[in-house]
Design a protein around this motif. Structure first.
Motif, PDB file in Angstrom:
ATOM      1  N   LEU A  96     -17.634 -34.238  -1.787  1.00  0.00           N
ATOM      2  CA  LEU A  96     -17.782 -32.971  -1.107  1.00  0.00           C
ATOM      3  C   LEU A  96     -17.611 -32.439  -1.713  1.00  0.00           C
ATOM      4  CD1 LEU A  96     -20.152 -32.294   0.844  1.00  0.00           C
ATOM      5  CD2 LEU A  96     -18.973 -31.737   2.414  1.00  0.00           C
ATOM      6  N   ILE A  97     -16.352 -32.304  -1.408  1.00  0.00           N
ATOM      7  CA  ILE A  97     -15.220 -31.379  -2.032  1.00  0.00           C
ATOM      8  C   ILE A  97     -15.439 -31.297  -3.969  1.00  0.00           C
ATOM      9  CG2 ILE A  97     -12.800 -30.778  -2.082  1.00  0.00           C
ATOM     10  CD1 ILE A  97     -13.610 -30.477   0.225  1.00  0.00           C
ATOM     11  N   GLN A  98     -15.532 -32.402  -4.277  1.00  0.00           N
ATOM     12  CA  GLN A  98     -15.212 -31.821  -6.039  1.00  0.00           C
ATOM     13  C   GLN A  98     -17.041 -30.898  -6.237  1.00  0.00           C
ATOM     14  OE1 GLN A  98     -14.468 -35.905  -6.651  1.00  0.00           O
ATOM     15  NE2 GLN A  98     -12.224 -35.257  -7.208  1.00  0.00           N
ATOM     16  N   SER A  99     -18.225 -32.112  -5.553  1.00  0.00           N
ATOM     17  CA  SER A  99     -18.921 -30.931  -5.541  1.00  0.00           C
ATOM     18  C   SER A  99     -18.911 -29.576  -5.873  1.00  0.00           C
ATOM     19  CB  SER A  99     -20.085 -31.559  -4.946  1.00  0.00           C
ATOM     20  OG  SER A  99     -21.591 -31.086  -4.957  1.00  0.00           O
ATOM     21  N   ALA A 100     -18.855 -29.366  -4.156  1.00  0.00           N
ATOM     22  CA  ALA A 100     -18.948 -27.743  -3.656  1.00  0.00           C
ATOM     23  C   ALA A 100     -17.611 -27.089  -4.734  1.00  0.00           C
ATOM     24  CB  ALA A 100     -17.543 -27.894  -2.653  1.00  0.00           C
ATOM     25  N   TRP A 101     -16.791 -28.078  -5.311  1.00  0.00           N
ATOM     26  CA  TRP A 101     -15.710 -27.091  -6.419  1.00  0.00           C
ATOM     27  C   TRP A 101     -16.811 -27.003  -7.757  1.00  0.00           C
ATOM     28  CZ3 TRP A 101     -12.218 -23.903  -7.431  1.00  0.00           C
ATOM     29  CH2 TRP A 101     -11.697 -23.809  -9.061  1.00  0.00           C
ATOM     30  N   ALA A 106     -16.509 -21.907 -12.286  1.00  0.00           N
ATOM     31  CA  ALA A 106     -16.448 -21.371 -13.971  1.00  0.00           C
ATOM     32  C   ALA A 106     -15.783 -20.424 -13.915  1.00  0.00           C
ATOM     33  CB  ALA A 106     -17.715 -21.179 -14.614  1.00  0.00           C
ATOM     34  N   ASN A 107     -16.551 -19.325 -12.236  1.00  0.00           N
ATOM     35  CA  ASN A 107     -15.520 -18.518 -11.920  1.00  0.00           C
ATOM     36  C   ASN A 107     -15.201 -17.987 -10.357  1.00  0.00           C
ATOM     37  OD1 ASN A 107     -14.807 -15.790 -12.376  1.00  0.00           O
ATOM     38  ND2 ASN A 107     -17.437 -14.899 -12.078  1.00  0.00           N
ATOM     39  N   PRO A 155     -10.792 -21.053 -16.398  1.00  0.00           N
ATOM     40  CA  PRO A 155     -10.083 -20.104 -15.721  1.00  0.00           C
ATOM     41  C   PRO A 155      -8.241 -20.590 -15.056  1.00  0.00           C
ATOM     42  CG  PRO A 155     -12.275 -20.698 -15.866  1.00  0.00           C
ATOM     43  CD  PRO A 155     -12.036 -21.776 -16.845  1.00  0.00           C
ATOM     44  N   PRO A 156      -8.121 -19.153 -14.712  1.00  0.00           N
ATOM     45  CA  PRO A 156      -6.754 -19.962 -14.348  1.00  0.00           C
ATOM     46  C   PRO A 156      -7.458 -20.873 -13.181  1.00  0.00           C
ATOM     47  CG  PRO A 156      -6.781 -17.164 -15.298  1.00  0.00           C
ATOM     48  CD  PRO A 156      -8.033 -18.109 -15.093  1.00  0.00           C
TER      49      PRO A 156
END
Length: 493
Positions: A96-101, A106-107, A155-156
């Motif tokens: 779930l965490i990785q899907s949200a991220w 990208a921004n 991105p940073p």
């Protein structure tokens, strides 16, 4: 990525991006169940409730929608379904965490407010959700591209705030240290064998000492090991131009004189199999045969960062196993540091040959406990696959404590038996024992071999052959079993 805690979930304007959970209601249709969702819906002029009503957004697991906000407050609001509370396991929460991220990476802006730690679940407490969030985010941001001449622009990394009260601060600190240590472990594992040599691993030990006044590092060279009688360890590197090393990292975070907990890591920086050479297919992955050493070094970095109140010693037995005219041969017999003699029946069973001398060396520290970590047997992959590591021990209570630590850390291990009936498979006609016990119960007989050198202390062996790295398109070091080792040491402290 940096992390912090934010206690007030309603302050959405503290971040450029906000991640909000949409939980499944036990009965009835999906609705705005939290104050944060209601505040966000108001900022978006009812866009969230409209998306739910239209069926474009639901509480179904990982169903999500990203809303762009042109008014006051955060620039991006991601709402993601978390499914039923009783179905949200640690594995699914990490997904779930990785899907949200993936939807905002990208921004994300300079600061992200992550409210997934507030989702109700029957399986995870707040500490577990903090741990899983940090480790999943750091893993998602991990890149190993230092040898590529062209790389994708990334991105940073933003600052991420997790909604949780101050009771989770200690867990956050431990999780950040563990996640960074996993990245160190991944880096060491992913490095090619021409870079990550035994000498390179020794340099990592010296770096740990240079970064902490509680750490001293000693590197035993081949001449010193010869004097100590470590002929078993030295036999493995005889065919290589790279000198073998025994790296001893001593962390003094507890009271003077208190028995230390010892970690021993297998550091075969490349395993060709030696004279018993491996097949060529996937032999490049044998650079990962030092992942036991990498996990031990990573765990020591976490211990330093946490400032653990305990004494810990890490011992890395490192060599390169290569075929040449000077290499060990099947049938050769060597005397170990303990005085026991070993007949080398297969030079590809080399991990136990370096570990046995390292385990004997560990006796001089009068250890409270000893855990060795090794990518030791292909048989472990057949037994447990790629999800669970094996633990074998001369003390069942200690094995149970390691399984409990693994459960806490979501880095699971399972105990295999190690009865005396298996010891007979190691009988040799010409020496005290052979270095293999035949095809049957290969993981168990490997541990039985090591147990012959651990009779004076409480010891456990972790076989991480199936969990230390992944193959295929996503080939790479996993960073396991750093979380387990760190949690084990925290529990012991």
């Amino acid at each position: 990525m940096e992390f912090s805690l934010q206690q007030d979930a309603s302050q959405l304007d503290t971040a450029a991006s906000v991640i909000l959970p949409l939980a499944k209601v036990a009965e009835g249709n999906d609705t705005l169940t939290t104050d944060s969702l209601k505040i966000a819906d108001k900022l978006l002029n009812g866009a969230i409730s409209h998306a739910i009503a239209s069926g474009d957004l639901s509480s179904k697991f990982k169903t999500s929608q990203l809303f762009l906000n042109t008014g006051a407050g955060p620039d991006r609001i991601l709402v993601i379904g978390t499914g039923a509370a009783d179905e949200l396991s640690g594995r699914k929460y990490r997904q779930l965490i990785q899907s949200a991220w993936s939807h905002i990476s990208a921004n994300p802006g300079p600061r992200v407010l992550n409210q997934l730690t507030t989702v109700d679940t029957k399986n995870l407490d707040l500490q577990s959700k903090v741990r899983l969030t940090v480790e999943a985010m750091v893993q998602a941001c991990y890149r190993f591209d230092q040898f590529k001449t062209t790389t994708k622009e990334v991105p940073p990394s933003p600052h991420m705030a997790l909604v949780a009260d101050t009771s989770a601060q200690a867990q956050l600190n431990q999780s950040v240290a563990t996640a960074q240590a996993m990245n160190l472990c991944r880096d060491l594992g992913n490095l090619p064998g021409n870079i990550c040599t035994p000498s390179f691993l020794a340099e990592q030990g010296h770096k740990l000492a240079a970064g902490s006044n509680k750490v001293t590092t000693q590197v035993l060279e081949e001449a010193e090991m010869e004097t100590l009688g470590m002929h078993s360890l030295l036999s493995v590197g005889k065919g290589s131009a790279e000198p073998s090393k025994l790296i001893v990292i001593n962390y003094q975070g507890g009271e003077q004189g208190v028995q230390p907990h010892v970690l021993v890591g297998k550091g075969i920086t490349f395993d060709s199999g030696g004279i018993s050479i491996k097949p060529g297919a996937a032999m490049d992955e044998m650079k990962y045969d030092m992942c036991g050493a990498a996990s031990v070094i990573g765990a020591m970095q976490a211990v330093i960062d946490i400032d653990l109140k305990a004494n810990v010693v890490a011992i890395v037995a490192s060599a390169e196993n290569m075929p040449s005219s000077t290499a060990s041969k099947p049938g050769d017999i060597y005397t170990t540091m303990s005085g026991k003699t070993v007949e080398v029946l297969n030079t590809d069973a080399e991990g136990r040959l370096v570990l046995c001398d390292a385990l004997t060396y560990a006796e001089r520290f009068n250890p409270k406990t000893v855990v060795d970590v090794a990518t030791l047997t292909g048989a472990c992959i057949i037994a447990l696959g790629h999800h669970t590591s094996a633990v074998l021990s001369n003390d069942d209570e200690f094995a149970v404590s390691l399984m409990a630590a693994g459960k806490q850390a979501f880095d699971n291990v399972w105990q295999l038996p190690m009865g005396e009936e298996y010891q007979e498979q190691l009988d040799s006609n010409f020496a005290d024992l052979g270095n293999i016990g035949g095809r049957a119960a290969g993981t168990i007989t490997a541990a039985c071999f090591l147990s012959r050198f651990t009779e004076s202390f409480t010891w456990a062996h972790l076989d991480i052959a199936g969990t230390a790295w992944t193959s295929g398109a996503k080939k790479g070091s996993t960073g396991r079993c750093v979380p387990l080792l760190v949690q084990h040491l925290v529990n012991q402290a």
